[in-house]
Scaffold this motif. Structure first.
Motif, PDB file in Angstrom:
ATOM      1  N   ALA A   1       0.846  -1.207   0.000  1.00 24.64           N
ATOM      2  CA  ALA A   1       0.000   0.000   0.000  1.00 24.64           C
ATOM      3  C   ALA A   1       0.873   1.245   0.000  1.00 24.64           C
ATOM      4  O   ALA A   1       0.600   2.226  -0.702  1.00 24.64           O
ATOM      5  CB  ALA A   1      -0.924  -0.017   1.217  1.00 24.64           C
ATOM      6  N   ARG A   5      -2.212  -7.826  16.607  1.00 24.36           N
ATOM      7  CA  ARG A   5      -1.999  -6.518  15.976  1.00 24.36           C
ATOM      8  C   ARG A   5      -2.861  -5.446  16.651  1.00 24.36           C
ATOM      9  O   ARG A   5      -2.422  -4.324  16.836  1.00 24.36           O
ATOM     10  CB  ARG A   5      -2.329  -6.573  14.479  1.00 24.36           C
ATOM     11  CG  ARG A   5      -1.232  -7.200  13.641  1.00 24.36           C
ATOM     12  CD  ARG A   5      -1.534  -7.058  12.158  1.00 24.36           C
ATOM     13  NE  ARG A   5      -1.428  -5.692  11.704  1.00 24.36           N
ATOM     14  CZ  ARG A   5      -2.214  -5.135  10.783  1.00 24.36           C
ATOM     15  NH1 ARG A   5      -3.171  -5.839  10.203  1.00 24.36           N
ATOM     16  NH2 ARG A   5      -2.048  -3.888  10.431  1.00 24.36           N
ATOM     17  N   ASN A  53      -0.480  13.108   1.185  1.00 22.79           N
ATOM     18  CA  ASN A  53       0.195  12.129   2.024  1.00 22.79           C
ATOM     19  C   ASN A  53      -0.271  12.309   3.467  1.00 22.79           C
ATOM     20  O   ASN A  53      -0.332  13.446   3.969  1.00 22.79           O
ATOM     21  CB  ASN A  53       1.715  12.353   1.933  1.00 22.79           C
ATOM     22  CG  ASN A  53       2.481  11.169   2.463  1.00 22.79           C
ATOM     23  OD1 ASN A  53       2.146  10.609   3.517  1.00 22.79           O
ATOM     24  ND2 ASN A  53       3.492  10.764   1.734  1.00 22.79           N
ATOM     25  N   ILE A  54      -0.552  11.204   4.133  1.00 21.03           N
ATOM     26  CA  ILE A  54      -1.041  11.300   5.515  1.00 21.03           C
ATOM     27  C   ILE A  54      -0.042  12.028   6.412  1.00 21.03           C
ATOM     28  O   ILE A  54      -0.432  12.708   7.362  1.00 21.03           O
ATOM     29  CB  ILE A  54      -1.391   9.902   6.075  1.00 21.03           C
ATOM     30  CG1 ILE A  54      -2.136  10.056   7.394  1.00 21.03           C
ATOM     31  CG2 ILE A  54      -0.175   9.022   6.209  1.00 21.03           C
ATOM     32  CD1 ILE A  54      -2.737   8.803   7.924  1.00 21.03           C
ATOM     33  N   ASN A 112      -5.436   2.314  11.143  1.00 20.16           N
ATOM     34  CA  ASN A 112      -4.995   0.983  10.721  1.00 20.16           C
ATOM     35  C   ASN A 112      -3.480   0.872  10.904  1.00 20.16           C
ATOM     36  O   ASN A 112      -2.846   1.759  11.489  1.00 20.16           O
ATOM     37  CB  ASN A 112      -5.457   0.677   9.285  1.00 20.16           C
ATOM     38  CG  ASN A 112      -4.784   1.574   8.241  1.00 20.16           C
ATOM     39  OD1 ASN A 112      -3.746   2.174   8.482  1.00 20.16           O
ATOM     40  ND2 ASN A 112      -5.397   1.654   7.068  1.00 20.16           N
ATOM     41  N   GLY A 113      -2.899  -0.226  10.385  1.00 22.60           N
ATOM     42  CA  GLY A 113      -1.487  -0.491  10.655  1.00 22.60           C
ATOM     43  C   GLY A 113      -0.541   0.509  10.003  1.00 22.60           C
ATOM     44  O   GLY A 113       0.532   0.800  10.552  1.00 22.60           O
ATOM     45  N   ARG A 119       2.261   1.946  -3.439  1.00 23.22           N
ATOM     46  CA  ARG A 119       1.246   2.567  -4.313  1.00 23.22           C
ATOM     47  C   ARG A 119       1.119   4.048  -3.994  1.00 23.22           C
ATOM     48  O   ARG A 119       1.088   4.894  -4.889  1.00 23.22           O
ATOM     49  CB  ARG A 119      -0.123   1.906  -4.082  1.00 23.22           C
ATOM     50  CG  ARG A 119      -0.234   0.539  -4.657  1.00 23.22           C
ATOM     51  CD  ARG A 119      -1.505  -0.132  -4.178  1.00 23.22           C
ATOM     52  NE  ARG A 119      -2.716   0.480  -4.695  1.00 23.22           N
ATOM     53  CZ  ARG A 119      -3.945   0.152  -4.316  1.00 23.22           C
ATOM     54  NH1 ARG A 119      -4.118  -0.781  -3.413  1.00 23.22           N
ATOM     55  NH2 ARG A 119      -4.986   0.719  -4.841  1.00 23.22           N
ATOM     56  N   PHE A 131      -7.944  -4.134   8.361  1.00 26.79           N
ATOM     57  CA  PHE A 131      -8.299  -4.999   7.233  1.00 26.79           C
ATOM     58  C   PHE A 131      -7.828  -6.428   7.553  1.00 26.79           C
ATOM     59  O   PHE A 131      -8.595  -7.375   7.447  1.00 26.79           O
ATOM     60  CB  PHE A 131      -7.609  -4.444   5.976  1.00 26.79           C
ATOM     61  CG  PHE A 131      -7.912  -5.203   4.728  1.00 26.79           C
ATOM     62  CD1 PHE A 131      -9.114  -5.018   4.072  1.00 26.79           C
ATOM     63  CD2 PHE A 131      -6.991  -6.088   4.195  1.00 26.79           C
ATOM     64  CE1 PHE A 131      -9.397  -5.723   2.905  1.00 26.79           C
ATOM     65  CE2 PHE A 131      -7.271  -6.784   3.039  1.00 26.79           C
ATOM     66  CZ  PHE A 131      -8.478  -6.608   2.390  1.00 26.79           C
ATOM     67  N   ASN A 132      -6.572  -6.551   7.960  1.00 27.56           N
ATOM     68  CA  ASN A 132      -6.028  -7.860   8.353  1.00 27.56           C
ATOM     69  C   ASN A 132      -6.021  -7.926   9.878  1.00 27.56           C
ATOM     70  O   ASN A 132      -4.989  -7.746  10.522  1.00 27.56           O
ATOM     71  CB  ASN A 132      -4.597  -8.009   7.824  1.00 27.56           C
ATOM     72  CG  ASN A 132      -4.535  -7.845   6.317  1.00 27.56           C
ATOM     73  OD1 ASN A 132      -5.043  -8.674   5.580  1.00 27.56           O
ATOM     74  ND2 ASN A 132      -3.944  -6.747   5.857  1.00 27.56           N
ATOM     75  N   ASP A 188      -6.199   9.875   1.135  1.00 26.07           N
ATOM     76  CA  ASP A 188      -5.693   8.876   0.202  1.00 26.07           C
ATOM     77  C   ASP A 188      -4.978   9.600  -0.926  1.00 26.07           C
ATOM     78  O   ASP A 188      -5.502  10.581  -1.459  1.00 26.07           O
ATOM     79  CB  ASP A 188      -6.868   8.039  -0.353  1.00 26.07           C
ATOM     80  CG  ASP A 188      -6.396   6.758  -1.032  1.00 26.07           C
ATOM     81  OD1 ASP A 188      -5.439   6.809  -1.827  1.00 26.07           O
ATOM     82  OD2 ASP A 188      -7.002   5.711  -0.762  1.00 26.07           O
ATOM     83  N   LEU A 189      -3.806   9.124  -1.286  1.00 26.59           N
ATOM     84  CA  LEU A 189      -3.048   9.790  -2.353  1.00 26.59           C
ATOM     85  C   LEU A 189      -3.593   9.497  -3.744  1.00 26.59           C
ATOM     86  O   LEU A 189      -3.201  10.159  -4.709  1.00 26.59           O
ATOM     87  CB  LEU A 189      -1.578   9.356  -2.268  1.00 26.59           C
ATOM     88  CG  LEU A 189      -0.780  10.105  -1.200  1.00 26.59           C
ATOM     89  CD1 LEU A 189       0.451   9.316  -0.772  1.00 26.59           C
ATOM     90  CD2 LEU A 189      -0.379  11.481  -1.707  1.00 26.59           C
TER      91      LEU A 189
END
Ligand code: PTJ
Length: 248
Positions: free
Chosen positions: A39, A113, A201-202, A80-81, A42, A107-108, A183-184
C-alpha cells in the motif's frame, strides 16, 4: 536499516525515506501488515506525481475536514497499521484538538496486531483507544473487516478513514456516516465515496487538519460553517487528477 534521524533534512527524498523507514519499523513491531508495504508503494507513486507537496485543493479539503470534525457530535478517527506506523503522535494530537475518539480498525485483523497498535498509540499519548470490544458490525462486510465498537465507529456521525480499502469506505458511507478520507489516489473508491477526500500524504495531511482545527476553533462558528459549505469534493478530486495526469 537506516535510522530516521540519520536521513539529512535536505535530502531530496527525505520524506519518502522517512516514510519507508516508519513502515518497515511498523512491520518489524507487528503493527503494520506486510500488505501495508505494498500500500505504501502505491501511495508513494501517486505522491511523486503530485510533486510530494500539498496541493491547494488538498489544503482546502484539510480545512473542510477540520471544520467537519469540530462541528461533529461524535467524531471518530479510524487507525490501521499504516496510519499507526506513520503518524501515531499526529493522530493523537488531532483527536485531542477536535475531541474525537481513536479506534483501531484493521483490514487484516488479529488480536495481536490490535493490542500492538493500541499500546503504540498509548505510548504516543492516547488516553483511550477503541476497537477491541468489537461489539457492533458494519453491515454488508465480511466478518473481520466489519468489527467496530458500538460506542465508537458504530455510533459516530463523522469518521476519518485514512488509507482505507474501498469496500469498507463505501459501507461506512452507506451507514450514513460523513466520511473524511485521506488517500493519495484520487481514483480510489475510498476517495470517490468520501464527503471530504483529502488527496495528500497522511504525513502532511494530519498535522495540517490539526492546524486548521486550531485556527477555526479560534475563529468561531461562522468560520467553521463557511469552511464546511465552501468545499466541493468533485472539484478536489478533479484538481488532484489534473495535477497527476498533466502536472497542472
Ligand atoms: O492495517 P490493515 O490490516 O488495516 O491494512 C491496511 C492497508 C493499507 C494495507 C489496507 O487497508 C489496504 O490494502 O489498503 P489499499 O487497498 O492498498 O489502499 C491503500 C490506499 O492508501 C491506496 O489508495 C494508496 O494510494 C493510499 N496510500 C498509501 N500510502 C499513503 C496513502 N495515502 C496517503 N498517505 C500515504 N502515506
Amino acid at each position: 536499516m537506516t535510522d530516521c534521524d540519520e536521513i539529512p533534512a535536505d535530502h531530496p527524498r527525505h520524506d519518502s525515506l522517512v516514510t519507508r523507514h516508519r513502515i518497515e519499523a511498523g512491520v518489524d513491531a507487528g503493527i503494520t501488515s506486510r500488505q501495508g508495504l505494498i500500500a505504501q508503494g502505491r501511495g508513494e507513486a501517486f505522491d511523486y506525481l503530485l510533486g510530494e507537496e500539498t496541493i491547494p485543493s488538498a489544503d482546502r479539503a484539510a480545512r473542510a475536514a477540520a471544520a467537519t470534525l469540530l462541528a461533529a457530535e461524535h467524531p471518530v478517527l479510524s487507525v490501521n497499521g499504516n496510519v499507526a506506523a506513520l503518524v501515531p503522535e499526529a493522530m493523537v494530537q488531532l483527536a485531542e484538538t477536535v475531541d474525537a475518539d481513536l479506534e483501531v480498525n484493521l483490514f487484516n485483523r488479529t488480536e495481536k496486531r490490535m493490542a500492538a497498535i493500541e499500546s503504540h498509540l498509548e505510548d504516543h499519548g492516547a488516553r483511550e483507544v477503541k476497537g477491541r470490544n468489537a461489539d457492533a458490525r458494519i453491515p454488508g462486510l465480511s466478518h473481520e473487516r466489519a468489527k467496530v465498537d458500538a460506542d465508537g465507529i458504530k455510533a459516530a456521525d463523522v469518521v476519518l478513514v485514512p488509507l482505507e480499502d474501498g469496500d469498507r469506505a463505501q459501507a461506512l458511507s452507506e451507514m450514513g456516516k460523513t466520511e473524511i478520507v485521506i488517500d493519495l489516489n484520487p481514483l480510489s473508491r475510498s476517495a470517490q465515496v468520501a464527503a471530504i477526500p483529502i488527496i495528500d500524504n497522511i504525513l502532511r495531511a494530519v498535522p495540517r487538519i490539526t492546524d486548521h482545527a486550531r485556527d477555526l476553533a479560534k475563529a468561531g462558528p461562522e468560520a467553521i460553517e463557511q469552511a464546511r459549505t465552501d468545499f466541493d469534493a468533485a472539484e478536489a478530486l478533479d484538481a488532484a487528477e489534473a495535477r497527476i495526469r498533466d502536472g497542472l
